[in-house]
Structures are given as structure tokens and as C-alpha cells.
Design an enzyme around this catalytic site. Structure first.
Site, PDB file in Angstrom:
ATOM      1  N   CYS A   1       0.638  -1.506  -0.352  1.00  0.00           N
ATOM      2  CA  CYS A   1       0.112  -0.351   0.696  1.00  0.00           C
ATOM      3  C   CYS A   1       0.937   1.415  -0.282  1.00  0.00           C
ATOM      4  O   CYS A   1       0.445   2.147   0.457  1.00  0.00           O
ATOM      5  CB  CYS A   1      -0.968  -0.557   1.151  1.00  0.00           C
ATOM      6  SG  CYS A   1      -0.020  -0.281   2.746  1.00  0.00           S
TER       7      CYS A   1
ATOM      8  N   CYS B   1      10.610  10.638   4.109  1.00  0.00           N
ATOM      9  CA  CYS B   1      11.373  10.004   3.272  1.00  0.00           C
ATOM     10  C   CYS B   1      12.462   9.184   4.170  1.00  0.00           C
ATOM     11  O   CYS B   1      12.844   7.913   3.075  1.00  0.00           O
ATOM     12  CB  CYS B   1      11.305  10.208   1.699  1.00  0.00           C
ATOM     13  SG  CYS B   1      10.098  11.101   0.373  1.00  0.00           S
TER      14      CYS B   1
HETATM   15  S1  FES Z   1       9.134   7.626  -0.555  1.00  0.00           S
HETATM   16 FE1  FES Z   1       7.129   8.245  -0.353  1.00  0.00          FE
HETATM   17  S2  FES Z   1       7.172  10.055  -0.884  1.00  0.00           S
HETATM   18 FE2  FES Z   1       9.330   9.680  -0.593  1.00  0.00          FE
END
Ligand code: FES
Length: 137
Positions: free
Chosen positions: A34, A103
């Protein structure tokens, strides 16, 4: 904020991409079904990270942070690698835009998971060894 040249470099030419089949430890972060997901596999030799590889499903910032994280810890002791933080990785990349900072958690979390997995396996091996040579009473 624009991305640094280092981010572009690691996002477009990521280092240490792959999955070590004969790994000593594996860690993951996220959910592959997901959304964003990273997996790190490690080889350990003499308490040092002899090899570190990653696979990631995510944006360019996630690719760059995973790539940089592997470069920062390769050859380091497990204790040193365990100290690596998201901030260390972002700093080594010359920064990330605020909205991309989340991230960076994929890389360090997956790495720490791989080290923890190695320790669990290693301790299990030691436990088996002791059981094997347990003197009879
Ligand atoms: S890993 Fe989802 S926006 Fe960077």
C-alpha cells in the site's frame, strides 16, 4: 528548496541496489502492498558490514536516502552503523526539502532492522551451540 546535486546523483545513479540472497540480516520499513517500502540486506564479517544492499519502492528522495545510507555504513562496525540517523543521511545528501524529510526514515529504519535481525540470528546460533554442548547432569 531545490534538491542538491548529491541527491540527484544518488537518485539517478543509486549505489548498492539489490537483495543479498545469502544475507546475514534483513530489515524492512513500510508496506509494499500500500505504499512506500524499503528492504535492506546485510552481510556481516568480523562485526563489520561487509556488504549492504537495498530495494525501495518510493520517490527519488527515498532512493537517494537509501543509497546514501548504504554508502555511509559500508565497512562500519555494527555499533557504528546502529548510530546512523535519518538526519545523518539527510545531511550527507546536502539536505532535503521539508516535505520530503519523511522519506528518509525508510533507509535508517530498514538498516537498523537488518542489524537487529542479524543480532537475533547470531544470538540464536550461540544459544544452539550452548545447547549442543550442554554437559549432562
Ligand atoms: S517515499 Fe513516498 S514521497 Fe518519498
Amino acid at each position: 528548496m531545490d534538491y542538491s546535486e548529491i541527491v540527484y546523483d544518488h537518485a539517478l545513479n543509486p549505489r548498492n541496489v539489490g537483495f543479498i540472497e545469502e544475507h546475514d540480516g534483513m530489515g524492512t520499513c513500510g508496506d509494499p502492498d500500500c505504499g512506500d517500502f524499503a528492504v535492506m540486506t546485510i552481510r556481516v564479517c568480523d562485526n563489520r558490514l561487509a556488504d549492504v544492499c537495498f530495494l525501495v519502492q518510493g520517490c527519488g528522495a527515498a532512493i537517494a536516502t537509501c543509497s546514501m545510507a548504504t554508502e555511509l555504513v559500508k565497512g562500519k562496525t555494527l555499533e557504528e552503523a546502529d548510530q546512523l540517523t535519518d538526519e545523518d543521511v539527510v545531511q550527507a545528501l546536502g539536505g532535503l526539502p521539508e516535505f520530503k524529510l519523511h522519506c528518509s526514515i525508510l533507509a535508517a529504519t530498514a538498516l537498523h532492522g537488518a542489524i537487529a535481525d542479524y543480532r537475533r540470528r547470531h544470538l540464536a546460533d550461540l544459544h544452539d551451540w550452548k545447547a549442543l554442548y550442554q554437559p549432562e547432569h
